[in-house]
Scaffold this active site. Sequence first.
Site, PDB file in Angstrom:
ATOM      1  N   ARG A 231       0.840  -1.190   0.000  1.00 51.20           N
ATOM      2  CA  ARG A 231       0.000   0.000   0.000  1.00 51.20           C
ATOM      3  C   ARG A 231       0.881   1.248   0.000  1.00 51.20           C
ATOM      4  O   ARG A 231       1.905   1.291   0.674  1.00 51.20           O
ATOM      5  CB  ARG A 231      -0.918   0.042   1.240  1.00 51.20           C
ATOM      6  CG  ARG A 231      -1.927  -1.086   1.328  1.00 51.20           C
ATOM      7  CD  ARG A 231      -3.024  -0.949   0.284  1.00 51.20           C
ATOM      8  NE  ARG A 231      -4.052  -1.968   0.461  1.00 51.20           N
ATOM      9  CZ  ARG A 231      -4.032  -3.166  -0.102  1.00 51.20           C
ATOM     10  NH1 ARG A 231      -2.995  -3.513  -0.862  1.00 51.20           N
ATOM     11  NH2 ARG A 231      -5.012  -4.031   0.087  1.00 51.20           N
ATOM     12  N   GLU A 260      -2.031   8.234  -5.969  1.00 46.08           N
ATOM     13  CA  GLU A 260      -2.038   7.590  -7.283  1.00 46.08           C
ATOM     14  C   GLU A 260      -3.174   8.147  -8.121  1.00 46.08           C
ATOM     15  O   GLU A 260      -4.234   8.490  -7.589  1.00 46.08           O
ATOM     16  CB  GLU A 260      -2.186   6.069  -7.115  1.00 46.08           C
ATOM     17  CG  GLU A 260      -1.017   5.433  -6.392  1.00 46.08           C
ATOM     18  CD  GLU A 260      -1.140   3.907  -6.285  1.00 46.08           C
ATOM     19  OE1 GLU A 260      -2.137   3.345  -6.802  1.00 46.08           O
ATOM     20  OE2 GLU A 260      -0.240   3.285  -5.696  1.00 46.08           O
ATOM     21  N   HIS A 278       1.764   0.410  -9.907  1.00 47.04           N
ATOM     22  CA  HIS A 278       0.774  -0.394  -9.173  1.00 47.04           C
ATOM     23  C   HIS A 278       0.323  -1.604 -10.005  1.00 47.04           C
ATOM     24  O   HIS A 278      -0.846  -1.758 -10.366  1.00 47.04           O
ATOM     25  CB  HIS A 278      -0.441   0.445  -8.781  1.00 47.04           C
ATOM     26  CG  HIS A 278      -1.185  -0.120  -7.610  1.00 47.04           C
ATOM     27  ND1 HIS A 278      -1.873   0.651  -6.708  1.00 47.04           N
ATOM     28  CD2 HIS A 278      -1.348  -1.400  -7.175  1.00 47.04           C
ATOM     29  CE1 HIS A 278      -2.425  -0.102  -5.777  1.00 47.04           C
ATOM     30  NE2 HIS A 278      -2.121  -1.362  -6.046  1.00 47.04           N
TER      31      HIS A 278
END
Length: 534
Positions: A231, A260, A278
């Site tokens: 995370r 993000e 990601h």
Amino acid sequence: MTPVVLIAEELAPAAIDVLAHDFDVRHVDGTDRPALLSALSEADAVIVRSATQVDAEAIAAAPRLKVIARAGVGLDNVEVPAATARGVMVVNAPTSNIVSAAEQALALLLAVARNTASASAALKAGEWKRSRYTGVEIQGKTVGVVGLGRIGVLFAQRIAAFGTRLIAYDPYVQPARAAQLGVRLVGLEELLRESDFISIHLPKTPETVGLIGEKELTLVKPGVRIVNAARGGLIDEQALADAIAEGRVGGAGIDVYSKEPCTASPLFAFDNVVATPHLGASTAEAQDKAGLAVARSVKLALQGEFVPDAVNVQAGGVVAEDVRPLLPLAEKLGKVFTAVAGGVAASVTIEVRGEIVANDVSVLKLAATKGLFTSVVEEQVSYVNAPLLAADRGVTVALTTHAETVDHPNLVTVRGALPDGRTVSVSGTTVHTSTRDVIKLTEVDGFDLELGADGILLFFRYADRPGVVGTVGSILGEQGVNIAAMQVARRSAGGEALMTLTVDSAIAADLLNSAAESIGAVAASAADLRDEEA
């Protein structure tokens, strides 16, 4: 009439096959808003990935809608409160990407160890500089795993095959369970000092945000390589960049970021940082697993069966109507138990008392178990994986029922034995009003309470004396934390007391610790009891 399942984004053929025999499967481009709203008018279920927005407007356009399925882990594109208000079940695929996420962490570690990305970029730019990209072997090194949940375990099992020594920090895992995995449990500071490689596998909570910051990075073994594919925000990115610039950290592999999408980070300036956008769940297999999982959930939901992966399970399933109001109660009691216990229990018993036991209340055991692990594992916890998470950590969970009760028509208690011999218990009930069922805590670790189980709760255990409440209130007030409710319970004047505060916003671990130190508290903890969809 055959129920209509609307597929708004690409789904694996195997997933479509699960639905094709029993339902009218239709397709629409979920990014074409007018087409989506039109198609939803006849849909009983809709399946999306991440591009389709299922908001209040979309839900209102679907009068027959019974279930929304997100073929993935997150639910950022689904307005869960609006669905719940309409009685529409929301499901996702919380465990579909765990193998992919573990493999991404491993890929980043290998790439950082051998300077793979920068060497590849240099060669493609016409440079042949072998000596510049000398790496290090993994064999014989100490690898620290921060968070030994399901993804952390998968990562540990894979990196162990390289001949590494494994240590882990996770206060919610039994040492015996870690030993079975060939992992030695240590404190965070010891892990930082001993590890040649560190891989992070934690959930993002107020307690874990910034877990590895400037202070922690002064403790690391020189040249350590750090990987975060869990995370964003668990590592302070600027502090990590500073540590790399100073040479204290030898490199990093980063897949997640505080904000993000992220296209600018101080970490991007370094050749020894491998940065990816990601990609933890971005594999064909993870996407296929997600599609199959939600297709099965949709089928169960439309057939009126209990759906373990329902995010808002009270919106549907075969749970008795009288039992449904106790589901959020049991889950919140599990969260409070974990906060107050401060670690994992060796065994937990869910006690259900009162008239409610005339029904099948076994789902309350699942709800409480879900609550126990919600804040301590890196993946989303659901009714289907909660028992697996307990088994992974060596925690036995039992259910007992009693028809008789005192003071309350129905009472649920979560009681657990900790490895140090302590027993912790939390109890609660629901109070029916004209508009809703109100969840209340009635007991925490032997202290009687009467407090709403909503929002963010802070618990301070200390020696009863004047001025304590004001001290804590001042410290929180100075940091802009508003207190919505407060209650003090004590066994005797001047004896041990428990102060419980409901606050309007999450507080950082250092603020909680500061408040605890100011009053000489022997224990302090926080439990986030806000609804997941809120």
